[in-house]
Design an enzyme around this catalytic site. Structure first.
Site, PDB file in Angstrom:
ATOM      1  N   HIS A  58     -11.670  32.715   3.156  1.00 41.71           N
ATOM      2  CA  HIS A  58     -12.938  32.653   3.885  1.00 41.71           C
ATOM      3  C   HIS A  58     -12.747  33.209   5.305  1.00 41.71           C
ATOM      4  O   HIS A  58     -13.496  34.076   5.758  1.00 41.71           O
ATOM      5  CB  HIS A  58     -13.406  31.187   3.915  1.00 41.71           C
ATOM      6  N   GLU A  59     -11.706  32.709   5.986  1.00 46.68           N
ATOM      7  CA  GLU A  59     -11.441  33.172   7.353  1.00 46.68           C
ATOM      8  C   GLU A  59     -11.115  34.669   7.364  1.00 46.68           C
ATOM      9  O   GLU A  59     -11.541  35.397   8.260  1.00 46.68           O
ATOM     10  CB  GLU A  59     -10.288  32.385   7.985  1.00 46.68           C
TER      11      GLU A  59
HETATM   12 ZN   LIG Z   1     -16.621  30.694   8.457  1.00 44.82          ZN
END
Ligand SMILES: [Zn+2]
Length: 371
Positions: A58-59
């Site tokens: 996600h990051e």
């Molecule tokens: Zn985020």
């Protein structure tokens, strides 16, 4: 950052794990061990590790989207409460901010879809026969079910339209397409704060955890609004526009007793120590002064108890760079010097705060709107 271990590097981004995250894994292992033995313990750790692999992806979604716009990310740190990608800056162009903010949750949408496809293939369609139910009980399948659920939760949680969640940034970017960046931030922050209060109230009746999240979101929304206001207020200004020019100074020979006299005479809380050539040698704060008075006595030289590593900036330099110094360097003040290096002014967090209040007051006057 201390207490975090660099475990890998992707391009110019270091991947770090905070020590508390490792403790968290140990805690998970122990908690599962007590309830279900060793195999449950390793399954629990495996699930958390896979979940945080999804958080890391996600990051990385944010990082790669930001990289497209020339924004670098020196590091990503994994904490027990989630990941933080330390982007150098958030793009101010609303369309770019939107893409960077949405890229993270989008990664979890893709992961959830892939998992659901794999699951429906292994479970043989949507009919829940006794056979497929037995498969769900299988630890290998059930971990995929849990992981898909967790990714869907990550999408929903991150899209709550409040800072610091991605949804807050999405909302700000959408608003900023219609109004200015500062107004969009203020509006998004108000919506986020409203939501946070709602969460807090709901938490009172349901889950205390929700109350804590509410407080956290409320503070984060206020912080984001304040930072943007500060940036807007300082845009186009020089250090000389904001610095204090009337202040008491101490000499290298001054004692804590002299400093106490100056404290009484003035409203200052930070006293620059200046040598004969007009150069800044350090800053004595009121707190350090009182501590020295108590512990070492009034005849102590200020040079022994002052903070020495005070950054200086030139009066002609841009204010926003100096503000960054004040907030990042953890110093009581920044010295302002002329071309010859002589101290001509001071910037303190307090006088920067006053500058901001003035800016807000001016911005609220109807005549000044649209600037
Ligand atoms: Zn985020």
């Amino acid at each position: 950052m201390p207490w975090s271990l660099t475990v890998g590097r992707l391009g110019e981004t270091a991947i770090r794990i905070h020590v508390t995250f490792l403790l968290f894994l140990v805690w998970i292992w122990a908690a599962y061990y007590r309830s279900g033995g060793a195999s449950a313990a390793w399954e629990g750790v495996l699930f958390v590790a896979l979940l945080f692999a999804c958080v890391l992806l996600h990051e990385l979604g944010h990082v790669f989207a930001a990289r497209r716009y020339g924004v670098k990310t020196p590091d990503i740190t994994l904490w027990p409460f989630g990941g933080i990608a330390n982007l150098e800056r958030i793009p101010e162009n609303p369309a770019q901010e939107l893409v960077v903010a949405i890229a993270g949750p989008l990664v979890n949408v893709v992961i959830a879809l892939v998992l659901l496809v794999i699951l429906s293939a292994t479970l043989g369609g949507t009919d829940l026969t006794a056979d497929s139910l037995a498969k769900i009980e299988d630890p290998r399948t059930s971990i995929l079910v849990k992981l898909a659920g967790a990714n869907i939760f990550l999408v929903v949680f991150n899209l709550i339209p409040a800072f610091p969640m991605d949804g807050g940034r999405v909302l700000r970017a959408l608003l900023a397409m219609r109004m200015g960046h500062a107004k969009a931030t203020a509006t998004a922050a108000s919506i986020g704060q409203g939501l946070a209060i709602g969460m807090g109230l709901l938490g009172i009746f349901t889950n205390p955890m929700l109350m804590i999240i509410g407080v956290f979101v409320f503070l984060a929304a206020s912080g984001e609004a304040g930072q943007v206001q500060l940036k807007e207020a300082s845009r186009g200004l020089l250090v000389s526009d904001a610095m204090i020019t009337h202040f008491e100074t101490l000499g290298p020979q001054s004692t804590v007793d002299d400093a106490a006299d100056a404290l009484i005479r003035s409203t200052q809380k930070e006293f620059p120590v200046v040598d004969g050539a007009g150069h800044l040698r350090g800053v004595l704060t009121r707190d350090a002064m009182i501590r020295a008075m108590k512990d070492q006595g009034p005849q102590t030289a200020v040079i022994e108890v002052m903070q020495a590593d005070i950054p200086v900036v030139e009066a002609r330099s841009k204010l926003d760079a100096a503000l960054k110094l004040i907030t990042s360097a953890q110093v009581p003040a920044v010295g302002v010097v002329d071309e010859a290096g002589r101290l001509v002014g001071l910037l303190t967090p307090e006088n920067v705060g006053e500058l901001m209040m003035l800016h807000v007051a001016r911005g609220e006057r109807p005549a000044a709107q649209g600037s």
